[in-house]
Design a protein around this motif. Sequence first.
Motif, PDB file in Angstrom:
ATOM      1  N   LYS A  90      47.463  42.505  46.131  1.00 58.71           N
ATOM      2  CA  LYS A  90      46.432  42.022  47.040  1.00 58.71           C
ATOM      3  C   LYS A  90      45.058  42.554  46.651  1.00 58.71           C
ATOM      4  O   LYS A  90      44.066  41.820  46.628  1.00 58.71           O
ATOM      5  CB  LYS A  90      46.771  42.419  48.474  1.00 58.71           C
ATOM      6  N   LYS A  91      44.969  43.848  46.324  1.00 57.27           N
ATOM      7  CA  LYS A  91      43.684  44.417  45.944  1.00 57.27           C
ATOM      8  C   LYS A  91      43.159  43.741  44.679  1.00 57.27           C
ATOM      9  O   LYS A  91      41.985  43.437  44.550  1.00 57.27           O
ATOM     10  CB  LYS A  91      43.818  45.920  45.724  1.00 57.27           C
TER      11      LYS A  91
ATOM     12  N   ASN B 266      41.707  40.269  45.304  1.00 54.84           N
ATOM     13  CA  ASN B 266      40.400  40.256  45.942  1.00 54.84           C
ATOM     14  C   ASN B 266      39.265  40.611  44.987  1.00 54.84           C
ATOM     15  O   ASN B 266      38.101  40.381  45.291  1.00 54.84           O
ATOM     16  CB  ASN B 266      40.382  41.239  47.118  1.00 54.84           C
ATOM     17  N   ALA B 267      39.598  41.193  43.847  1.00 47.95           N
ATOM     18  CA  ALA B 267      38.574  41.627  42.898  1.00 47.95           C
ATOM     19  C   ALA B 267      38.169  40.460  42.005  1.00 47.95           C
ATOM     20  O   ALA B 267      38.561  40.364  40.851  1.00 47.95           O
ATOM     21  CB  ALA B 267      39.092  42.789  42.058  1.00 47.95           C
ATOM     22  N   ASN B 268      37.382  39.548  42.576  1.00 49.59           N
ATOM     23  CA  ASN B 268      36.905  38.410  41.804  1.00 49.59           C
ATOM     24  C   ASN B 268      35.426  38.203  42.073  1.00 49.59           C
ATOM     25  O   ASN B 268      34.801  38.945  42.838  1.00 49.59           O
ATOM     26  CB  ASN B 268      37.721  37.153  42.135  1.00 49.59           C
TER      27      ASN B 268
ATOM     28  N   ARG C  92      34.315  37.954  45.743  1.00 55.95           N
ATOM     29  CA  ARG C  92      34.355  39.246  46.432  1.00 55.95           C
ATOM     30  C   ARG C  92      33.110  40.071  46.102  1.00 55.95           C
ATOM     31  O   ARG C  92      32.529  40.731  46.979  1.00 55.95           O
ATOM     32  CB  ARG C  92      35.616  40.007  46.026  1.00 55.95           C
TER      33      ARG C  92
ATOM     34  N   ARG D   9      29.963  38.529  47.887  1.00 55.59           N
ATOM     35  CA  ARG D   9      30.056  38.810  49.323  1.00 55.59           C
ATOM     36  C   ARG D   9      29.767  40.278  49.600  1.00 55.59           C
ATOM     37  O   ARG D   9      29.052  40.625  50.540  1.00 55.59           O
ATOM     38  CB  ARG D   9      31.446  38.443  49.840  1.00 55.59           C
ATOM     39  N   GLY D  10      30.354  41.159  48.790  1.00 55.03           N
ATOM     40  CA  GLY D  10      30.124  42.590  48.964  1.00 55.03           C
ATOM     41  C   GLY D  10      28.665  42.963  48.799  1.00 55.03           C
ATOM     42  O   GLY D  10      28.139  43.815  49.530  1.00 55.03           O
TER      43      GLY D  10
ATOM     44  N   GLU E 299      30.795  47.021  45.139  1.00 50.55           N
ATOM     45  CA  GLU E 299      30.518  45.720  44.514  1.00 50.55           C
ATOM     46  C   GLU E 299      29.118  45.700  43.909  1.00 50.55           C
ATOM     47  O   GLU E 299      28.907  45.152  42.823  1.00 50.55           O
ATOM     48  CB  GLU E 299      30.671  44.594  45.529  1.00 50.55           C
TER      49      GLU E 299
ATOM     50  N   THR F  48      40.965  44.989  36.891  1.00 53.06           N
ATOM     51  CA  THR F  48      40.576  43.662  37.365  1.00 53.06           C
ATOM     52  C   THR F  48      40.808  42.628  36.268  1.00 53.06           C
ATOM     53  O   THR F  48      41.082  42.966  35.115  1.00 53.06           O
ATOM     54  CB  THR F  48      39.094  43.632  37.792  1.00 53.06           C
TER      55      THR F  48
END
Length: 285
Positions: free
Chosen positions: A102-103, A106-108, A111, A114-115, A124, A169
């Motif tokens: 899951k982590k 989200n590392a794209n 993300r 947004r961060g 980020e 990532t």
Amino acid sequence: MTSNPPTPLAALMPQPSLPATARLPLNRCNLPPVILGSLTFQQHPVPLEIDGVPTFHAKLFSALDLLATHGERAQLFTDYMTAHFCLEALEEAGLTPGRRKKKRANANYLRLVRGWSFDSDGREGAVLKHWVETRFGLLARHHGGCLYEPDSEAYHRYLAEGAKGLYATNALEAQLDLLYTYCQYELFRQHKDEAHLTLYRGINRFDEHEVLERRRGGRYRVLLNNLNSFTTDRERADEFGDYILEAAIPLPKIFFYNRLLPGLLKGEDEFVVIGGVYEVGISTF
């Protein structure tokens, strides 16, 4: 014989350049850091190209050429990113199934942007500033504190957050390369006859920026951080500080703007701008 009038002293003075302490000797694009980070580049911009990206993804841009609307192109781009980087099939990208899935998912690129919108001094933001350093050669000047001293706590924290953000990532920096290149493609289609956009940034203290030269009429030449948030809305900028910084931003210095991918991000007027030396106006609202 009529003699020519003397040249104003200001015209003979050298244009403020990018200080050596704010740049790397090399980068991964078509102009060296000392040029793309200079005041001359702001005044006379030319397209910037990250090495190899347009060629490697030529089929994507050929397909985008056939689409008439911004929404169609944005959908094709996001679909391409999902497929090319296996964002919904991470095992195909080499992820070992387990608790970290899951982590990692989200590392794209989404993300990260947004961060940035939530906290540009967070993890980020550190990844994005590091990406600007490696691709354009412009060093970060601030991240939760001044980064002028390599031995400072703020600098070590910046390095640690950037490393953690990139660890394990899926070609995250390559995703950012393509995001920037698509942003430039879309800006060119929408602003073919323009070289700049007038953007605004709210600041609380004038000393948040490194002033290289003070000029008349509330004009300043400043060194901005290597990545910065701006907006098209002057009233919106006023919500973020007591002073408003106004600048003509070269289109090639725009890394991302929220309208680029409709419906995926809030804050539709935010533009994320690559730094360097700029001439700006600073005023109260």
